[in-house]
Design a protein around this motif. Structure first.
Motif, PDB file in Angstrom:
ATOM      1  N   THR A   1      11.090  11.218   3.228  1.00 29.97           N
ATOM      2  CA  THR A   1      10.136  10.126   3.432  1.00 29.97           C
ATOM      3  C   THR A   1       9.691  10.064   4.888  1.00 29.97           C
TER       4      THR A   1
ATOM      5  N   ALA B   1       8.120  11.026  -6.086  1.00 24.63           N
ATOM      6  CA  ALA B   1       8.224   9.819  -5.264  1.00 24.63           C
ATOM      7  C   ALA B   1       9.427   9.033  -5.759  1.00 24.63           C
TER       8      ALA B   1
ATOM      9  N   TYR C   1       0.273   3.983  -3.004  1.00 21.38           N
ATOM     10  CA  TYR C   1       0.051   5.417  -3.196  1.00 21.38           C
ATOM     11  C   TYR C   1      -1.404   5.733  -3.529  1.00 21.38           C
TER      12      TYR C   1
END
Length: 335
Positions: free
Chosen positions: A278, A256, A84
């Motif tokens: 996603t 997330a 990320y």
């Protein structure tokens, strides 16, 4: 006990139970948002990178550290959705790479937690501030990802409605499958027209976004219709509850999957809303990187759901054909 009294008791008991389940499903993950093995990269000279990694490890269980040789490798990992973000140690001082398109809330958290705490000592020692670079930024028209987050609920409602209507209207077999496919395709195009064309909240190819939105709707609609074909009307309730009480709050759309309490994040990615979110981020902002897993998840839900619709129709047809034979009586002449 008269049936009307039982109905009153059922309403009085079931409504609070459903309210409690809904409150738990939505409030529990939202109130426990924190990083749990969040993939994060560290790049730079071995000695300096090891020091940064040691500082990050003080956040027990928060990060899953990936080591990269340099900034270019770390950027590639972010664009491939392997991490990320990344902390890069440069001669000018530490640099934080983020990807707000993967989740604005995650990027903001990394900027606060990593940029200020994990490399705080190094920044103070070098007399430099932590520089933050957004490698894959969210759209300028929707920097907080509000449109993508808000889209999860309407898609879930559309999927549940399609599956329920097919069942209640008595559609079976191929006709039911065609109705689900047609409705889901139109939902995908309408949703893409709003989110992509009008609100400019999605990037990438328009048809790819429409396909993902339609596939996500189809996966949920097929699941509801398939359960109803096998279990009757009760299957609609089971499918709707799975999508609304587990799929939506566990999807990780607002943050997330790795920011949700375990095992909510993992469960959410196995359900259509989480897999759809996603996949939509991958095709819209990351050129389809890491799209295989969520695409297969949606495909399996669709195949199993449509298979259940066909199987349920076949079983009902056999049962209807067997009933006259079972009820047939032969009469013999008397006298």
């Amino acid at each position: 006990m008269p049936s009307r009294n039982r109905h009153v008791i059922a309403v009085v008991v079931l409504v609070p139970v459903l309210a409690a389940l809904a409150l738990w499903a939505f409030a529990w993950p939202a109130s426990r948002i924190a990083p749990r093995d969040l993939p994060l990269g560290v790049a730079g000279p071995p000695a300096a990178a090891a020091q940064v990694e040691k500082q990050l490890e003080r956040h027990e269980g928060a990060f899953e550290i990936h080591r990269y040789a340099d900034e270019a490798a770390a950027r590639d990992a972010i664009e491939d959705r392997s991490v990320y973000g990344a902390v890069v140690v440069t001669p000018q001082g530490p640099e934080l790479l983020t990807a707000s398109a993967a989740g604005p809330a995650v990027a903001q958290f990394l900027q606060q937690a990593v940029g200020q705490q994990a490399v705080g000592q190094q920044a103070a020692a070098g007399g430099a501030q932590v520089k933050t670079v957004d490698v894959v930024p969210a759209p300028a028209a929707d920097p907080r990802g509000a449109v993508l987050n808000a889209a999860a609920l309407p898609l879930a409602l559309a999927g549940i409605a399609a599956g329920a209507l097919v069942t209640l209207l008595g559609l079976r077999g191929i006709r039911a499958g065609l109705a689900l496919l047609g409705a889901s395709a139109l939902v995908g195009m309408v949703a893409a027209g709003i989110a992509h064309s009008w609100l400019d909240a999605l990037g990438g190819d328009w048809w790819a976004a429409a396909g993902v939105l339609g596939l996500c709707t189809l996966a949920m609609a097929s699941a509801v219709a398939g359960l109803a074909a096998l279990l009757g009307t009760a299957g609609i309730g089971i499918g709707a509850a799975t999508v609304m009480l587990l799929g939506n709050p566990f999807s990780g759309a607002t943050s997330a999957p790795q920011m949700l309490p375990e095992p909510a994040g993992a469960i959410g990615q196995w359900l259509p809303p989480g897999a759809g979110t996603t996949l939509l981020r991958s095709v819209s902002f990351f050129d389809g990187a890491a799209a295989t897993g969520p695409a297969l998840t949606l495909a399996w839900w669709t195949v199993l759901g449509l298979g259940a619709v066909l199987l349920g129709s076949s079983l009902k047809a056999r049962k209807a054909g067997a009933e006259p034979a079972a009820g047939h009586r032969e009469f013999s002449a008397v006298g």
